[in-house]
Design a protein around this motif. Structure first.
Motif, short mmCIF file in Angstrom:
data_model
loop_
_atom_site.label_atom_id
_atom_site.label_comp_id
_atom_site.label_asym_id
_atom_site.label_seq_id
_atom_site.Cartn_x
_atom_site.Cartn_y
_atom_site.Cartn_z
N ALA A 254 0.86 -1.19 0.00
CA ALA A 254 0.00 0.00 0.00
C ALA A 254 0.89 1.24 0.00
O ALA A 254 1.54 1.54 0.99
N PHE A 255 0.95 1.93 -1.15
CA PHE A 255 1.89 3.04 -1.30
C PHE A 255 1.18 4.30 -1.76
O PHE A 255 0.19 4.24 -2.49
N GLN A 256 1.75 5.42 -1.34
CA GLN A 256 1.42 6.70 -1.95
C GLN A 256 2.43 6.89 -3.07
O GLN A 256 3.59 7.22 -2.82
N VAL A 257 1.99 6.64 -4.31
CA VAL A 257 2.91 6.56 -5.44
C VAL A 257 3.75 7.82 -5.57
O VAL A 257 4.98 7.75 -5.71
N ASP A 258 3.11 8.98 -5.54
CA ASP A 258 3.86 10.23 -5.71
C ASP A 258 4.91 10.40 -4.63
O ASP A 258 6.03 10.86 -4.89
N SER A 259 4.58 10.02 -3.41
CA SER A 259 5.51 10.15 -2.29
C SER A 259 6.75 9.28 -2.50
O SER A 259 7.88 9.73 -2.31
N ILE A 260 6.54 8.02 -2.93
CA ILE A 260 7.67 7.11 -3.16
C ILE A 260 8.53 7.60 -4.32
O ILE A 260 9.77 7.60 -4.24
N LEU A 261 7.89 8.01 -5.41
CA LEU A 261 8.66 8.47 -6.57
C LEU A 261 9.45 9.73 -6.23
O LEU A 261 10.61 9.87 -6.65
N ASN A 262 8.86 10.65 -5.48
CA ASN A 262 9.58 11.87 -5.09
C ASN A 262 10.76 11.54 -4.18
O ASN A 262 11.83 12.15 -4.28
N LEU A 263 10.55 10.57 -3.29
CA LEU A 263 11.64 10.15 -2.41
C LEU A 263 12.78 9.54 -3.22
O LEU A 263 13.95 9.86 -3.01
N ALA A 264 12.46 8.67 -4.18
CA ALA A 264 13.49 8.04 -5.01
C ALA A 264 14.25 9.09 -5.82
O ALA A 264 15.48 9.03 -5.94
N LYS A 265 13.53 10.06 -6.37
CA LYS A 265 14.18 11.12 -7.15
C LYS A 265 15.10 11.96 -6.26
O LYS A 265 16.19 12.37 -6.69
N ALA A 266 14.69 12.19 -5.02
CA ALA A 266 15.54 12.95 -4.10
C ALA A 266 16.79 12.18 -3.73
O ALA A 266 17.89 12.74 -3.65
N VAL A 267 16.65 10.86 -3.50
CA VAL A 267 17.79 10.03 -3.13
C VAL A 267 18.84 10.01 -4.24
O VAL A 267 20.04 10.06 -3.98
N PHE A 268 18.40 9.95 -5.50
CA PHE A 268 19.33 9.86 -6.63
C PHE A 268 19.53 11.20 -7.34
O PHE A 268 20.04 11.24 -8.46
N ALA A 269 19.17 12.29 -6.68
CA ALA A 269 19.20 13.61 -7.32
C ALA A 269 20.59 14.02 -7.78
O ALA A 269 20.76 14.68 -8.80
N GLY A 270 21.63 13.63 -7.05
CA GLY A 270 22.98 14.05 -7.41
C GLY A 270 23.67 13.14 -8.41
O GLY A 270 24.85 13.34 -8.71
N TRP A 271 22.98 12.17 -8.93
CA TRP A 271 23.58 11.19 -9.84
C TRP A 271 23.33 11.61 -11.29
O TRP A 271 22.21 11.92 -11.67
N ASN A 272 24.37 11.58 -12.10
CA ASN A 272 24.23 11.93 -13.52
C ASN A 272 23.58 10.79 -14.29
O ASN A 272 23.97 9.63 -14.16
N GLY A 273 22.58 11.15 -15.09
CA GLY A 273 21.99 10.17 -16.01
C GLY A 273 21.01 9.20 -15.39
O GLY A 273 20.59 8.25 -16.06
N VAL A 274 20.63 9.39 -14.14
CA VAL A 274 19.70 8.46 -13.50
C VAL A 274 18.27 8.76 -13.94
O VAL A 274 17.87 9.93 -14.03
N ALA A 275 17.50 7.71 -14.20
CA ALA A 275 16.08 7.85 -14.54
C ALA A 275 15.26 7.00 -13.60
O ALA A 275 15.53 5.80 -13.44
N VAL A 276 14.29 7.62 -12.93
CA VAL A 276 13.40 6.91 -12.02
C VAL A 276 12.14 6.51 -12.80
O VAL A 276 11.43 7.37 -13.32
N GLY A 277 11.90 5.21 -12.88
CA GLY A 277 10.79 4.71 -13.67
C GLY A 277 9.52 4.54 -12.88
O GLY A 277 9.36 5.13 -11.80
#
Length: 336
Positions: free
Chosen positions: A224-247
Motif C-alpha cells: 500500500a503506497f502513496q505513489v507520488d511520495s515514493i517516486l519523489n523520495l526516489a528522485k531525491a535520493v538519486f538527485a545528485g547522480w548523472n543520467g539516472v532515470a526513475v521509472g
C-alpha cells in the motif's frame, strides 16, 4: 557533506581510496598497476575504427589496449568507415567481456594514442576531499579491509529501524529487496514508510559502493503506497547522480531505476586472479605498520607467485621479506 572522511591506501601494485560519511562506507575505488590507462574513466584518446555496426548505429574502436574493443554509439550526423581515426572519451570502464564505452569527440589524426588520461584514484580522492585531510598509513589499510568486506556483502541489517535489505547483481539487472522487520510498539504502516526511506538511501549507497549500474529493480516493503511520495523520495535520493532515470512504481511495490555504468564493478575486480596475491601483500603491509617492534615480516608463497611479488615486497622496505618456497596457491604472513 558533513561527517566525511577520506582514506588513501597506497601500496606497491595497488591503490585504494575509501570515503566514509558518519561511519558508513560510501565509496571504494581500486586501481592496480596492471590497469590500462586507455580504459580509465575520463581518458581522451585517438582511436581507430575497427568495425561499424549500422544496425546498432555504433562502432567498435581500437583504443590501443587490445580486445575487447571500445563501443561507441554514433551521433546521427556522423558516418564512419573502418580504419578511420576518431577522437573519443571513455564514459564507462570495462566490465564483464565488454570493452569501455566511448563518446565521439570528433575526427582524429595520427597514431592511436592517449591525449589525456582520466584521473587516477589518488587524484579522484584529492578532488573529493578538497582541502580536507586525507588519512593514510595503518588506518587507511584497515579501512580498506573493512570496505572490501562490505563490498562483498549482499545484505544490510539496520535493526534500529527494522530494515532487512538484500542486493544482488544478475546478468539482466540489479535486484534490491527491502523487507520490514516489525518493531515492538511501532505502527506497521509508519514502520514500512521509515524502512522504505532508509532502504532507498541504503540501496543508493550500495550501488555507489559496488560501482553497479544498469536496471535497478527495487522491491519495496509493503504493497500500500502513496505513489507520488515514493517516486519523489526516489528522485531525491538519486538527485545528485548523472543520467539516472526513475521509472514507474507498480501496484505491487516494484520500483525501477536506471543508473549509468561508470567504473568497473568491484565484484569483478575482486574476482580477478591477482586479488589473492595483492591481498597477501596488503596483509604484509598491515603487519609491518601495526607492529613496529618485530624486525622482519615474511610473506610465504608458492614459487609461481614469487617473481610477481618480489618487486612489490622489496618496495615495502627492509622489514618485508619474500619466501617463495611455500605451498602452491597459499599465502602466509609470519614473523621473520
Amino acid at each position: 557533506m558533513a561527517g566525511l572522511e577520506f582514506y588513501l591506501d597506497e601500496m606497491p601494485g595497488e591503490t585504494r581510496a575509501v570515503v566514509t560519511q558518519n561511519g558508513d562506507i560510501h565509496t571504494l575505488y581500486i586501481e592496480r598497476d596492471s590497469d590500462r590507462p586507455e580504459n580509465r574513466l575520463g581518458t581522451q584518446l585517438v582511436g581507430r575504427v575497427v568495425r561499424v555496426e549500422p544496425g546498432l548505429k555504433a562502432a567498435f574502436i581500437d583504443t590501443g589496449a587490445g580486445e575487447p574493443f571500445g563501443f561507441m554509439s554514433l551521433p546521427k550526423a556522423v558516418h564512419l568507415t573502418e580504419g578511420q581515426k576518431v577522437r573519443v572519451q571513455v564514459t564507462a570502464e570495462i566490465r564483464e567481456s565488454k570493452g569501455p564505452a566511448l563518446k565521439y569527440m570528433g575526427e582524429g589524426q595520427g597514431d592511436v594514442r592517449i591525449l589525456s588520461a582520466g584521473p587516477c584514484v589518488a587524484e579522484i580522492l584529492r578532488d573529493m576531499a578538497g582541502g580536507q585531510a586525507i588519512i593514510t598509513g595503518l588506518q587507511a589499510v584497515e579501512m580498506s579491509f573493512q570496505a572490501e568486506e562490505e563490498v562483498r556483502s549482499t545484505s544490510v541489517i539496520r535493526s534500529e529501524v527494522g530494515l532487512d535489505l538484500a542486493i544482488q547483481r544478475t546478468r539482466a539487472l540489479i535486484a534490491v529487496d527491502i523487507d520490514y522487520a516489525p518493531l515492538p510498539g511501532r505502527d506497521s504502516r509508519k514502520g514500512r514508510e521509515v524502512v522504505n526511506r532508509f532502504g532507498l538511501n541504503e540501496a543508493a549507497r550500495q550501488l555507489r559502493l559496488k560501482h553497479w549500474g544498469g536496471i535497478i529493480a527495487i522491491d519495496l516493503a509493503g504493497v500500500a503506497f502513496q505513489v507520488d511520495s515514493i517516486l519523489n523520495l526516489a528522485k531525491a535520493v538519486f538527485a545528485g547522480w548523472n543520467g539516472v532515470a526513475v521509472g514507474p512504481l507498480s501496484r505491487l511495490g516494484l520500483l525501477q531505476i536506471s543508473v549509468p555504468w561508470t567504473y568497473t564493478p568491484l565484484d569483478e575486480r575482486l574476482a580477478h586472479k591477482d586479488t589473492a596475491m595483492l591481498d597477501s601483500l596488503r596483509r604484509l603491509h598491515h603487519a609491518i605498520l601495526s607492529d613496529r617492534a618485530t624486525p622482519v615480516y615474511e610473506l610465504v608463497c608458492g614459487p609461481e607467485f614469487g617473481k610477481k611479488l618480489a618487486p612489490f615486497v622489496y618496495a615495502l622496505g627492509p622489514r618485508a621479506r619474500l619466501v617463495a618456497n611455500g605451498p602452491s596457491g597459499q599465502f602466509i604472513i609470519r614473523q621473520g
